[in-house]
Design an enzyme around this catalytic site. Structure first.
Site, short mmCIF file in Angstrom:
data_model
loop_
_atom_site.label_atom_id
_atom_site.label_comp_id
_atom_site.label_asym_id
_atom_site.label_seq_id
_atom_site.Cartn_x
_atom_site.Cartn_y
_atom_site.Cartn_z
N GLU A 76 0.83 -1.21 0.00
CA GLU A 76 0.00 0.00 0.00
C GLU A 76 0.86 1.26 0.00
OE1 GLU A 76 -3.99 -1.43 2.38
OE2 GLU A 76 -2.19 -1.06 3.54
N CYS A 134 3.36 8.51 1.09
CA CYS A 134 3.97 7.55 2.02
C CYS A 134 4.12 6.24 1.25
CB CYS A 134 3.05 7.40 3.24
SG CYS A 134 3.64 6.20 4.41
N CYS A 189 6.62 -7.09 6.72
CA CYS A 189 7.80 -6.62 7.44
C CYS A 189 8.16 -7.64 8.51
CB CYS A 189 7.53 -5.26 8.09
SG CYS A 189 8.98 -4.60 8.94
N CYS A 220 7.03 -5.06 15.04
CA CYS A 220 6.73 -4.08 16.08
C CYS A 220 5.31 -4.34 16.58
CB CYS A 220 6.85 -2.66 15.53
SG CYS A 220 8.51 -2.31 14.92
N CYS A 269 2.12 -2.37 15.25
CA CYS A 269 2.03 -2.08 13.81
C CYS A 269 1.32 -3.20 13.05
CB CYS A 269 3.45 -1.88 13.27
SG CYS A 269 3.51 -1.74 11.49
N GLU A 299 10.67 -2.03 6.56
CA GLU A 299 11.77 -1.26 7.14
C GLU A 299 12.74 -0.94 5.99
OE1 GLU A 299 13.25 0.25 10.02
OE2 GLU A 299 14.65 0.57 8.39
N CYS A 320 -0.58 6.01 10.27
CA CYS A 320 0.67 5.39 10.70
C CYS A 320 0.43 4.08 11.44
CB CYS A 320 1.35 6.37 11.66
SG CYS A 320 2.94 6.80 11.11
S1 SF4 Z 1 6.71 -0.10 12.42
FE1 SF4 Z 1 7.93 -0.25 10.53
S2 SF4 Z 1 9.62 -1.62 11.10
FE2 SF4 Z 1 8.01 -1.92 12.66
S3 SF4 Z 1 6.78 -3.66 11.92
FE3 SF4 Z 1 5.81 -1.77 11.17
S4 SF4 Z 1 6.66 -1.49 9.13
FE4 SF4 Z 1 8.03 -2.90 10.19
#
Ligand code: SF4
Length: 335
Positions: free
Chosen positions: A90, A103, A110, A114, A117, A156, A329
């Site tokens: 996306e 963005c 990923c 995290c 996320c 990342e 975010c």
């Molecule tokens: S915050 Fe960034 S680095 Fe962490 S899981 Fe989400 S996409 Fe990956």
């Protein structure tokens, strides 16, 4: 088939020369792709048919297709792209007054996991190629004029640095899109050796480092990848980046209710960032139903900001955009 957008201008010149054509053809093709934004080799007009036919047989200019575009009530647009192997990514176009920020994603899924996320919950699928990253931009810029690019989408970026770097170099090539690197920000959770490497290279984009917590114990829980790179090392290397590039670092801090939003956390941040020229972006968590995390109360957010400002840090609270379409975010999940 290889995508022609994986090649920078010198590489394209080499390919064309090897095929027995004049080097200047590379510049013409580059202009068709990046200035006229054609996504089909057949649409390139002023090159010899023989060269075009050879390119059509061997190369492509399209690595993504748009599956869906959703528009938020605040004007944010989320674009869901399908990759040729079936993965999905996306990009989000975020309006702010007259300007639009794109963005962009750098990986499908990923692997950093995290805790707060949505992308992290997908796991790692694969790195995006330079051509795929570039096409996110080209397709978005066919919808809207893009003023800034932030690598804050899925993935990342510093774990796919080769391809991200190549995409940035192609974005900013004056014979191509001529998009200034100073309008690009790369956001990372802090991949120390890559930040060090970038600081030593001659690039001009901005770096944003996601702090998440003010001490390792909490950060290890929220950003498991951090066990590899403790906070002290991340802050040291971002200070090094700041000194080498003379570019102000942005530290991002996602605020999670009852977890990292106390006065003590704010005070700890002021201590660990001492001496570093930076600004701080506070990102109140974009709460989703069923999430174990919550957004802090407004009073706490403002108090957190006040402590940082009183200690001399330029501190901003990021406005929520696109929450209703899960485009904010930490919400990108390739749905
Ligand atoms: S915050 Fe960034 S680095 Fe962490 S899981 Fe989400 S996409 Fe990956």
């Amino acid at each position: 088939m290889e995508d022609l957008k994986n090649f920078n201008l010198p590489e394209l010149k080499k390919i064309i020369k090897e095929k027995g054509f004049e080097e200047f053809r590379a510049k013409q093709i580059f202009e068709w792709i990046y200035k006229k934004k054609v996504l089909n080799i057949e649409d390139i007009k002023n090159i010899p048919n023989k060269l075009k036919d050879e390119f059509i047989k061997k190369y492509t200019l399209s690595s993504l297709n748009i599956i869906k575009i959703q528009e938020s009530k605040d004007g944010t647009k989320k674009i869901l792209f399908g990759l040729l192997d079936g993965n999905k990514i996306e990009s989000v176009i975020i309006p702010d007054k007259e300007r639009k920020t794109l963005c962009i994603s750098s990986q499908a899924g990923c692997g950093c996991a995290c805790a707060f996320c949505a992308t992290g919950k997908l796991g790692f699928k694969r790195n995006l190629k330079a051509a795929e990253i570039i096409e996110e931009f080209l397709r978005a810029s066919l919808l809207e004029k893009i003023d800034n690019i932030v690598f804050m989408g899925m993935g990342e970026p510093l774990l796919n640095w080769q391809n991200v770097k190549k995409a940035i170099e192609i974005f900013s090539d004056k014979d191509g899109s001529n998009f200034s690197q100073t309008r690009i920000t790369v956001s990372t959770i802090g991949i120390v050796p890559v930040i060090k490497k970038i600081a030593d290279e001659n690039l001009r984009f901005y770096l944003a480092v996601s702090l998440v917590a003010a001490n390792d114990n909490l950060r290890w829980k929220l950003v498991p990848f951090n066990k590899k790179y403790p906070l002290k090392e991340i802050i040291n290397v971002s200070g090094y980046y700041n000194k080498k590039t003379k570019k102000e670092i942005t530290y991002e801090y996602v605020l999670l209710k009852g977890i990292n939003d106390s006065e003590n956390d704010a005070k700890e941040i002021t201590k660990i960032l001492k001496g570093i020229k930076c600004k701080i972006n506070l990102i109140p968590f974009n709460a989703k139903l069923n999430s174990e995390f919550k957004r802090p109360d407004e009073k706490n957010i403002l108090n957190f900001q006040k402590i940082l400002i009183e200690n001399g840090y330029k501190t901003f609270i990021r406005k929520e955009k696109g929450t209703d379409i899960s485009a904010a975010c930490g919400q990108l999940a390739g749905e």
